[in-house]
Design an enzyme around this catalytic site. Structure first.
Site, mmCIF file in Angstrom:
data_model
loop_
_atom_site.group_PDB
_atom_site.id
_atom_site.type_symbol
_atom_site.label_atom_id
_atom_site.label_comp_id
_atom_site.label_asym_id
_atom_site.label_seq_id
_atom_site.Cartn_x
_atom_site.Cartn_y
_atom_site.Cartn_z
ATOM 1 C CD GLU A 26 -2.742 1.259 -0.141
ATOM 2 O OE1 GLU A 26 -2.864 2.389 -0.668
ATOM 3 O OE2 GLU A 26 -3.240 0.239 -0.624
ATOM 4 C CD1 TRP A 75 -7.986 -26.715 7.304
ATOM 5 C CD2 TRP A 75 -10.111 -26.037 7.129
ATOM 6 N NE1 TRP A 75 -8.722 -27.785 6.895
ATOM 7 C CE2 TRP A 75 -10.036 -27.397 6.784
ATOM 8 C CE3 TRP A 75 -11.331 -25.396 7.093
ATOM 9 C CZ2 TRP A 75 -11.150 -28.127 6.409
ATOM 10 C CZ3 TRP A 75 -12.443 -26.125 6.715
ATOM 11 C CH2 TRP A 75 -12.349 -27.471 6.377
#
Length: 136
Positions: A85, A133
């Site tokens: 960014e 996960w």
């Protein structure tokens, strides 16, 4: 072989900066970096958003019991999105400095910077999904 020589004038701003060495140069560079962070945060909403997202995710890393290697990867991905960014903001500022008129090359430059940030944030998202996960 080129006959072009760089200017040797000590009055030149760039020459004065490049002449610094050692600790003085490090201190100056740190000041320029701080100025860059301040400008990006002040003038670029996307940078502020990525900063706050990264802060929230870093706090989450403290409380979620990920393995150390997963925490390191998530922190790396957060920093990568901030770095991208900053580059994107620099590209946009440089293009706008040159001209604010619409031009196909300016659009490409800005769109490519945006695409780089999209990839960095996609990576961050995928790594977070994989990390979450792994807890189950």
């Amino acid at each position: 072989m080129s006959n072009i020589n760089p200017p040797s004038s000590d009055d030149n701003f760039a020459s004065n900066l490049k002449g610094k060495t050692g600790v003085k140069r490090i201190i100056k560079a740190a000041g320029y970096s701080a100025d860059g962070f301040k400008a990006a945060y002040k003038y670029e909403a996307a940078f502020r958003q990525v900063c706050w997202l990264s802060l929230v995710l870093l706090i989450a890393i403290i409380f979620i019991p990920f393995a150390l290697n997963i925490k390191m990867m998530l922190i790396l991905a957060s920093f990568l999105s901030l770095i991208v960014e900053l580059f994107n903001t620099g590209i946009e500022a440089s293009i706008d400095h040159t001209s604010t008129e619409q031009h196909p090359l300016a659009k490409i430059g800005k769109d490519v910077g945006s695409a780089a940030q999209f990839l960095a944030l996609t990576l961050l998202f995928i790594l977070w999904l994989m990390a979450l996960w792994s807890l189950y």
